[in-house]
Design a protein around this motif. Structure first.
Motif, short mmCIF file in Angstrom:
data_model
loop_
_atom_site.label_atom_id
_atom_site.label_comp_id
_atom_site.label_asym_id
_atom_site.label_seq_id
_atom_site.Cartn_x
_atom_site.Cartn_y
_atom_site.Cartn_z
N CYS A 153 -0.69 -1.51 -10.48
CA CYS A 153 -0.14 -0.30 -11.11
C CYS A 153 0.19 -0.43 -12.59
CB CYS A 153 1.13 0.13 -10.37
SG CYS A 153 0.84 0.56 -8.65
N ASP A 167 0.83 -1.21 0.00
CA ASP A 167 0.00 0.00 0.00
C ASP A 167 0.86 1.26 0.00
OD1 ASP A 167 -2.36 -1.49 0.00
OD2 ASP A 167 -2.43 -1.56 2.19
N ARG A 168 1.93 1.24 0.76
CA ARG A 168 2.82 2.40 0.80
C ARG A 168 3.56 2.58 -0.52
NH1 ARG A 168 7.34 4.08 5.21
NH2 ARG A 168 7.52 6.22 4.48
N TRP A 196 2.08 7.13 -6.98
CA TRP A 196 1.20 8.22 -7.42
C TRP A 196 1.59 9.52 -6.73
CZ3 TRP A 196 -0.46 3.43 -8.44
CH2 TRP A 196 -1.11 3.25 -9.65
N GLY A 197 2.83 9.56 -6.24
CA GLY A 197 3.31 10.73 -5.51
C GLY A 197 3.95 11.77 -6.42
N VAL A 254 2.45 1.58 -3.51
CA VAL A 254 1.45 2.07 -4.48
C VAL A 254 1.20 3.56 -4.28
CG1 VAL A 254 -0.99 1.93 -5.14
CG2 VAL A 254 0.36 -0.16 -4.88
N LYS A 255 1.06 3.98 -3.03
CA LYS A 255 0.85 5.42 -2.74
C LYS A 255 2.02 6.25 -3.28
CE LYS A 255 -0.05 8.65 0.99
NZ LYS A 255 -0.12 8.85 2.44
N THR A 256 3.22 5.75 -3.10
CA THR A 256 4.42 6.45 -3.58
C THR A 256 4.40 6.55 -5.11
OG1 THR A 256 5.65 5.66 -1.67
CG2 THR A 256 6.93 6.44 -3.54
#
Length: 189
Positions: A58, A19-20, A26-27, A22-24
């Motif tokens: 992704c 999750d972290r 889209w950072g 994936v969040k990165t």
């Protein structure tokens, strides 16, 4: 790319948290054309479960991946073998679609003629035509639709999140590769 390296450095240890990661992806500083490179780098020291979860989530938001084909194939090789299969981490829709495929699958790829031997194919001819016609605003100098046969056992993973029936394979597993006939500006089998 320097901005991306600086951004990743500022994050500290991301670890094996899909999750972290994936969040990165889209950072700040990450977009569809550099997302695959970032994904490969961020998952390099993770386990297979993390890589396949991140990849399956992704991949369809990665564009212009041709120059990274060798890196991608090496990454697949690195994470393919182990206690689990990449198929274990496909979405429920992808698993259902995969279960209904025959043992020998007809696949299509819409691309520039020079990029036919790649990892990303589809089971849907219309999707391949849309990619050859300039999918997501990417124009191709020499568009072509290719078709081939692949054994189901050679499918690395399958992505269904954009309803593109996308099949990820090693290009070496393609059999009977040929061009779909072009009629005017339309493609026909």
């Amino acid at each position: 790319m320097e901005a991306i390296r600086n951004y990743f450095s500022s994050l500290g240890e991301i670890g094996d948290d899909p999750d972290r990661i994936v969040k990165t992806l889209w950072g700040i500083g990450v977009n569809s054309t550099n997302r695959l490179s970032a994904m490969i780098n961020l998952t390099a020291f993770s386990g297979p479960e993390t890589f396949w979860r991140v990849f399956n989530q992704c991949w369809s938001d990665c564009d212009d991946t041709w120059d990274l084909q060798e890196d991608l194939l090496n990454t697949f090789w690195h994470f393919y073998y182990g206690d689990s299969s990449p198929h274990d981490f496909m979405s429920p829709e992808a698993k259902e679609f995969f279960s209904k495929l025959p043992d020998r699958i007809t696949v299509y790829r819409g691309c520039d003629r020079s990029r036919a031997h790649a990892t990303s194919w589809t089971t849907d001819l219309e999707i391949a035509k849309s990619f050859a016609s300039g999918h997501r605003g990417i124009r191709l100098p020499d568009p072509v639709v290719m078709t081939a046969k692949v054994w189901k056992r050679d499918v690395i993973t399958l992505i269904q999140d954009r309803e593109e029936s996308e099949v990820i394979i090693h290009p070496g597993s393609l059999r009977y590769l040929r061009e779909v006939k072009v009629l005017g500006s339309q493609f026909a089998e």
